[in-house]
Design an enzyme around this catalytic site. Structure first.
Site, PDB file in Angstrom:
ATOM      1  N   ASP A  64       0.982  -1.341  -0.042  1.00 24.12           N
ATOM      2  CA  ASP A  64      -0.070   0.068  -0.038  1.00 24.12           C
ATOM      3  C   ASP A  64       0.903   1.460  -0.018  1.00 24.12           C
ATOM      4  OD1 ASP A  64      -2.278  -1.375  -0.120  1.00 24.12           O
ATOM      5  OD2 ASP A  64      -2.587  -1.398   2.054  1.00 24.12           O
ATOM      6  N   GLY A  65       2.030   1.403   0.747  1.00 25.31           N
ATOM      7  CA  GLY A  65       2.930   2.608   0.693  1.00 25.31           C
ATOM      8  C   GLY A  65       3.438   2.798  -0.565  1.00 25.31           C
ATOM      9  N   ARG A 148       2.129  10.064  25.878  1.00 28.50           N
ATOM     10  CA  ARG A 148       2.188  11.342  26.269  1.00 28.50           C
ATOM     11  C   ARG A 148       0.840  12.339  25.791  1.00 28.50           C
ATOM     12  NH1 ARG A 148       7.119  13.594  28.070  1.00 28.50           N
ATOM     13  NH2 ARG A 148       7.818  12.156  29.565  1.00 28.50           N
ATOM     14  N   ASP A 166      -3.621  11.020  22.792  1.00 32.06           N
ATOM     15  CA  ASP A 166      -2.263  10.721  22.294  1.00 32.06           C
ATOM     16  C   ASP A 166      -2.135  11.229  20.993  1.00 32.06           C
ATOM     17  OD1 ASP A 166      -1.977   9.202  24.540  1.00 32.06           O
ATOM     18  OD2 ASP A 166      -1.936   7.432  23.653  1.00 32.06           O
ATOM     19  N   THR A 177      -9.639   2.814   6.286  1.00 36.57           N
ATOM     20  CA  THR A 177      -9.375   1.363   6.801  1.00 36.57           C
ATOM     21  C   THR A 177      -8.066   1.352   6.966  1.00 36.57           C
ATOM     22  OG1 THR A 177      -8.866   1.026   4.208  1.00 36.57           O
ATOM     23  CG2 THR A 177     -11.003   0.747   5.017  1.00 36.57           C
ATOM     24  N   ALA A 178      -7.122   2.597   7.316  1.00 39.07           N
ATOM     25  CA  ALA A 178      -5.803   2.275   7.782  1.00 39.07           C
ATOM     26  C   ALA A 178      -5.625   2.758   9.189  1.00 39.07           C
ATOM     27  CB  ALA A 178      -5.160   3.205   6.914  1.00 39.07           C
ATOM     28  N   TYR A 179      -5.060   3.600   9.828  1.00 38.07           N
ATOM     29  CA  TYR A 179      -4.747   4.032  10.910  1.00 38.07           C
ATOM     30  C   TYR A 179      -5.943   4.541  11.850  1.00 38.07           C
ATOM     31  CZ  TYR A 179      -1.880   6.130  14.834  1.00 38.07           C
ATOM     32  OH  TYR A 179      -1.500   6.337  16.079  1.00 38.07           O
TER      33      TYR A 179
END
Length: 281
Positions: A64-65, A148, A166, A177-179
């Site tokens: 994908d990248g 953090r 975060d 559909t990713a992160y």
């Protein structure tokens, strides 16, 4: 027809796919180019940046990248991209390595093109735009340290939303559909035009993802009371440090990524197959 093949040779099996692809395209009398940094006898050669101008279609080989990288560059020249999966997920790829026979459809234009919305991201400091980026998947603001908490302000029109989290993800339908999905965001049909604001591990019981129409522009600011470093990441690449006076403006890009589809596998079927869901679609 002229095609350009752009492989990620770091992916296992990519070199073998290039060899097979060269023979298939040659047998179809399709003129095929590859970067002059890659030695392959069944291709003509040209500098990589020239390939986008020469070719009618860009074929990528990788994960994908790889597809995201080349699709964004191809969008600058209004060229469509066909992805061949050589990665682990390969969610954006249309065909697998065992489906190379489908390439015969290219010559007769037996395919359709999906137009995918992208984001334009402007980094502004003291009223001056210092950098601009394009995202096919997402823009992410996070601290440089695990766990953090960051205070994030999101402006939509004259209204503001505050998060203590975060981080924050602003994703396209393609990036849903990713992160964003991993952080609890909704899955969005990739052919719609919208974007989603998804907080990452928000320190609140009421913080939920927000879906916005593509005609909106949002302004994001972030700071940390503990002076934690905060970064902007675009499509998985860290691009800028967020200072207290840094503002990030995000809106729909005028460019669109064009992804070629050779098979009839629907978005929902692909979703089920790629994520190994037990339900039938």
């Amino acid at each position: 027809m002229v095609v350009a093949v752009l492989p990620n040779l770091d992916k296992r099996g990519s070199a073998e796919v290039v060899e097979k692809l060269g023979k298939i395209l040659k047998s179809q009398n399709i003129e095929a180019y590859i970067s002059d940094s890659i030695c392959c006898t069944d291709f003509k050669h040209a500098p990589e940046d020239e390939l986008y101008r020469i070719a009618d279609i860009i074929i990528t080989i990788g994960g994908d990248g790889t597809i995201i990288r080349y699709a964004k560059r191809a969008a600058e020249d209004n060229k469509p991209v066909l992805g061949i999966n050589a990665g682990r997920m390969g969610y954006l790829a249309n065909i697998e390595q065992n489906e190379l026979g489908l390439l015969s459809k290219l010559k007769n234009a037996e395919y359709f093109i999906e137009k995918r919305m992208m984001l334009n991201i402007s980094v502004v400091e003291n009223g001056n735009v210092i950098n601009e980026y394009t995202a096919l998947n997402d823009a992410v603001i996070t601290s440089g340290f695990i766990s953090r908490i960051v205070d994030i302000s999101v402006g939509v029109g004259n209204d503001y939303i505050s998060y203590r989290a975060d981080g924050l993800i602003v994703s396209t339908p393609t990036g849903s559909t990713a992160y964003s999905m991993s952080a609890g965001g909704p899955i969005i049909d990739p052919l719609t035009e919208s974007f989603c604001i998804t907080p990452i591990c928000s320190h609140s019981l009421s913080a939920k993802p927000i879906l916005l129409g593509a005609d909106n522009e949002i302004k994001v600011k972030a700071f940390s009371k503990k002076r934690t470093d905060i970064y902007l990441t675009v499509d998985g690449r860290k691009v800028a440090a967020m200072k207290p006076y840094t503002e990030v403006y995000i809106k729909k890009s005028e460019q669109v990524a064009q992804l070629i589809r050779l098979n009839n596998r629907s978005f929902y079927k692909t979703l089920s197959y790629k994520f190994k869901d037990s339900r039938s679609v």
